[in-house]
Design a protein around this motif. Structure first.
Motif, PDB file in Angstrom:
ATOM      1  N   GLU A 298       0.833  -1.249   0.012  1.00 42.91           N
ATOM      2  CA  GLU A 298      -0.192  -0.006  -0.061  1.00 42.91           C
ATOM      3  C   GLU A 298       0.827   1.339  -0.031  1.00 42.91           C
ATOM      4  O   GLU A 298       0.641   2.141  -0.769  1.00 42.91           O
ATOM      5  N   GLY A 299       1.995   1.307   0.768  1.00 40.52           N
ATOM      6  CA  GLY A 299       2.834   2.576   0.885  1.00 40.52           C
ATOM      7  C   GLY A 299       3.506   2.754  -0.612  1.00 40.52           C
ATOM      8  O   GLY A 299       3.676   3.657  -1.084  1.00 40.52           O
ATOM      9  N   ARG A 300       3.977   1.478  -1.286  1.00 43.66           N
ATOM     10  CA  ARG A 300       4.474   1.661  -2.736  1.00 43.66           C
ATOM     11  C   ARG A 300       3.487   2.266  -3.667  1.00 43.66           C
ATOM     12  O   ARG A 300       3.809   3.102  -4.463  1.00 43.66           O
ATOM     13  N   LEU A 301       2.305   1.741  -3.442  1.00 44.30           N
ATOM     14  CA  LEU A 301       1.127   2.157  -4.331  1.00 44.30           C
ATOM     15  C   LEU A 301       1.125   3.687  -4.065  1.00 44.30           C
ATOM     16  O   LEU A 301       0.606   4.338  -5.232  1.00 44.30           O
ATOM     17  N   LYS A 302       0.916   3.990  -2.977  1.00 49.55           N
ATOM     18  CA  LYS A 302       0.622   5.415  -2.678  1.00 49.55           C
ATOM     19  C   LYS A 302       1.728   6.329  -3.234  1.00 49.55           C
ATOM     20  O   LYS A 302       1.537   7.327  -3.809  1.00 49.55           O
ATOM     21  N   THR A 303       2.939   5.868  -3.208  1.00 50.13           N
ATOM     22  CA  THR A 303       4.020   6.589  -3.833  1.00 50.13           C
ATOM     23  C   THR A 303       4.182   6.675  -5.251  1.00 50.13           C
ATOM     24  O   THR A 303       4.103   7.816  -5.943  1.00 50.13           O
ATOM     25  N   LEU A 304       3.671   5.613  -5.955  1.00 50.91           N
ATOM     26  CA  LEU A 304       3.579   5.680  -7.399  1.00 50.91           C
ATOM     27  C   LEU A 304       2.373   6.536  -7.784  1.00 50.91           C
ATOM     28  O   LEU A 304       2.582   7.454  -8.665  1.00 50.91           O
ATOM     29  N   ASN A 305       1.366   6.457  -7.251  1.00 49.57           N
ATOM     30  CA  ASN A 305       0.170   7.134  -7.499  1.00 49.57           C
ATOM     31  C   ASN A 305       0.384   8.461  -7.342  1.00 49.57           C
ATOM     32  O   ASN A 305      -0.035   9.668  -7.993  1.00 49.57           O
ATOM     33  N   ARG A 306       0.963   8.971  -6.148  1.00 48.17           N
ATOM     34  CA  ARG A 306       1.413  10.447  -5.831  1.00 48.17           C
ATOM     35  C   ARG A 306       2.115  10.857  -7.062  1.00 48.17           C
ATOM     36  O   ARG A 306       1.911  12.006  -7.372  1.00 48.17           O
ATOM     37  N   LYS A 310       1.386  14.057  -9.336  1.00 48.68           N
ATOM     38  CA  LYS A 310       2.073  15.278  -9.283  1.00 48.68           C
ATOM     39  C   LYS A 310       2.502  15.600 -10.568  1.00 48.68           C
ATOM     40  O   LYS A 310       2.693  16.717 -10.978  1.00 48.68           O
ATOM     41  N   TYR A 311       2.821  14.565 -11.434  1.00 53.23           N
ATOM     42  CA  TYR A 311       3.543  14.847 -12.901  1.00 53.23           C
ATOM     43  C   TYR A 311       2.318  14.983 -13.809  1.00 53.23           C
ATOM     44  O   TYR A 311       2.477  15.083 -15.093  1.00 53.23           O
ATOM     45  N   ASN A 312       0.942  14.580 -13.600  1.00 49.56           N
ATOM     46  CA  ASN A 312      -0.128  14.846 -14.384  1.00 49.56           C
ATOM     47  C   ASN A 312      -0.056  13.948 -15.617  1.00 49.56           C
ATOM     48  O   ASN A 312      -0.371  14.267 -16.755  1.00 49.56           O
ATOM     49  N   ARG A 313       0.408  12.483 -15.364  1.00 45.84           N
ATOM     50  CA  ARG A 313       0.787  11.560 -16.227  1.00 45.84           C
ATOM     51  C   ARG A 313       0.038  10.172 -15.641  1.00 45.84           C
ATOM     52  O   ARG A 313       0.026  10.086 -14.396  1.00 45.84           O
TER      53      ARG A 313
END
Length: 563
Positions: A298-306, A310-313
């Motif tokens: 869940e932490g990794r998913l949160k990082t990737l989704n953030r 952030k980069y709007n991609r």
């Protein structure tokens, strides 16, 4: 050519079926009966904008079907829009609720695809197209179509793209140093941020799947245990029952060939069930509740989704951007870059582009003289005998132009370096003026017809439609225009909406649009006329009312005239 047009619930047309022929097809009818609706409906079938106002009041949708027959010689150009059959069926549905739908040969397609196809099938001329002719920005399109410059234009466009890419690269490299450093710092920061995370291709999807398993570990384990019990471990499991079946088949095999034949199938079934049991046993061991791993996922998913936010991609776009900034930083820091070498490359590209522009311009200039003379000849025949028509091909000097010829800098783009303008003198003694400043309604109709006639056979369009090309003309000139339409119909299928008997009398096929009242509602119908009906219709057009003996005789005489 357009074979059939079927219309349902379109404005005041409840239902209409029209079968067109080769040659000159003429559509007549009283003012206000809906003649132009036929053209509007066909425009919708060819990809023009579909308004919900077109839907007949009280109905949920309007439908237009068009069937085209494509010659083998035209299939090559249609293949680029996905058409490879000689019979082409187009259906367009306009809906009150939701967007309109498009089908091409039974397959759902986009309106953009339909528009691209429609531009290759039909050339439609109405009042809007007259305005198109008066717009000087489009004059180059007419000339290029006549000059058949597609190959030269492709070369020019390719050279232009190469040159502008090099110029843009030079500008990027020469960008203000502080601004460039600021950009580089941003790239460096973003690269470090992405390097720290190291997102992997497909990782986001894999993590989503793993989280789903971890969140449902207990339920999954229970299902796996039940599957294992049912397949092999319980007394009544499938394996145990199959073993008993196999034993009985073996006992019967010495007495029955049929039983012996079933024995291999039973053995295969036991292997399959055993494989299922092995899977259940292994999977049940693999899937265990692991709160710590779930937290990590869940932490990794949160990082990737953030990062994606952030980069709007999207995630794949994020991976791609990561590679782009690596490449960009590597190129910016390339110690081998030489401004002198890049300038030399730009100089070579400028020469190549300028040469291709010059070749295209020479072709246009030569063809402009030929087309101008052809249009003058046609205009003389069409009742403007002392007209002068001239197509001017010129270039604009520009201090920083990207075309370099004979020491001069000229403006250029992907279409070349030319500006094309149509000039005309309608009356003797007057100077040549831009077409948009001198042409009356009747003249612009004849100019359009003169241009189309001169271009006949070069545009590659099977069907040409003129919506009231006779605007502003009458008498002898009307018959001359009709004769020109008749002649043009030898190279194209021609459909003309007209109110002039002189044109209607030359038709190969004649249709009348009629207004009727059915169940207290107005409906429009389209009828193909036989010879007697044509006489009556043309007589009506001559007399502008109910035909009498004189107009009937005049109509017969008009039909019998040979041009």
């Amino acid at each position: 050519m357009l074979k059939t047009l079927h219309i349902e619930n379109f404005a005041i047309v409840d239902e209409a079926n029209v079968s067109f022929d080769r040659g000159l097809n003429v559509i007549t009818g009283e003012t206000g009966v809906g003649k132009s609706l036929i053209v509007d409906a066909l425009s919708i079938a060819l990809g023009e904008r579909a308004y919900k106002d077109f839907i007949r009041d009280g109905f949920p949708n309007a439908v237009v079907n068009a069937v085209f027959e494509v010659d083998n010689s035209d299939l090559t150009k249609l293949k680029k829009v996905g058409v490879e059959t000689n019979i082409l069926t187009i259906k367009r549905e306009i809906r009150l609720q939701g967007s309109s739908k498009v089908w091409i040969n039974g397959q759902v397609r986009t309106v953009q695809e339909l528009k691209a196809l429609g531009d290759l099938l039909v050339d439609l001329h109405g009042q809007h197209e007259h305005q198109y002719l008066l717009n000087e920005e489009h004059h180059i399109d007419f000339l290029d179509q006549y000059s058949e410059t597609d190959t030269l234009k492709q070369v020019v466009a390719g050279k232009y793209k190469k040159l502008t890419t090099l110029i843009r690269e030079l500008k990027d490299r020469e960008r203000d140093e502080s601004s460039r450093n600021e950009q580089l710092q941003l790239y460096a920061f973003q690269l470090q941020e992405l390097n720290d995370v190291k997102p992997q291709v497909g990782e986001l999807d894999d993590l989503e799947k793993e989280r789903r398993v971890l969140e449902n570990a207990l339920t999954i384990s229970q299902h796996a245990q039940t599957l294992l019990q049912e397949s092999s471990e319980s007394d009544g499991s499938a394996i145990n029952r199959l073993n008993k079946i196999i034993t009985q088949l073996e006992n019967l095999s010495s007495y029955s060939e049929t039983a012996a034949a079933f024995l291999p199938e039973a053995m295969v079934a036991r292997v399959s069930i055993q494989s299922i049991a092995d899977f259940a046993a292994d999977y049940e061991k693999q899937v265990r509740s692991d709160p710590q791993r779930l937290t990590q996922v869940e932490g990794r998913l949160k990082t990737l989704n953030r990062l994606c936010q952030k980069y709007n991609r999207t995630y794949p776009e994020l991976i791609e951007y990561w590679e782009e900034i690596k490449e960009h930083l590597g190129k910016q820091n390339d110690p081998g870059w030489s401004k002198k070498e890049l300038l030399k490359t730009i100089e070579v590209a400028t020469t190549e582009y300028s040469t291709s522009c010059e070749q295209l311009s020479k072709k246009r200039t030569a063809e402009a003289v030929i087309l101008s003379n052809a249009v003058v000849h046609k205009l003389s025949y069409l009742g403007i005998p002392q007209a002068r028509f001239q197509i001017e091909v010129e270039q604009d000097n520009q201090e920083n132009g990207n075309v370099l010829l004979n020491g001069n800098r000229l403006h250029g783009d992907e279409t070349g370096m030319d500006k094309v303008t149509f000039w005309m003198q309608a009356n003797p003694g007057e100077p040549l003026r831009p077409l948009a400043r001198i042409a009356s309604g009747g003249e612009i109709s004849r100019i359009m017809l003169a241009i189309k006639s001169s271009m006949s056979g070069k545009d590659g369009i099977g069907t040409v439609i003129f919506d009231e090309i006779d605007t502003g003309i009458s008498g002898r000139i009307a018959r001359v225009v009709g004769s020109e339409l008749k002649s043009l119909g030898q190279h194209h299928q021609l459909i003309s909406i007209t109110h002039l008997p002189q044109i209607a009398g030359l038709a190969d096929s004649h249709f009348r649009v009629e207004k009727h009242y059915v169940n207290d509602r107005t409906v429009t119908r389209v009828k193909r006329l036989n010879e007697d009906e044509r006489i009556t219709e043309i007589a009506t057009l001559i007399g502008d009312g109910a035909p009498g003996d004189a107009t009937i005789e005049a109509a017969k005489e008009l039909l019998n005239q040979k041009d």
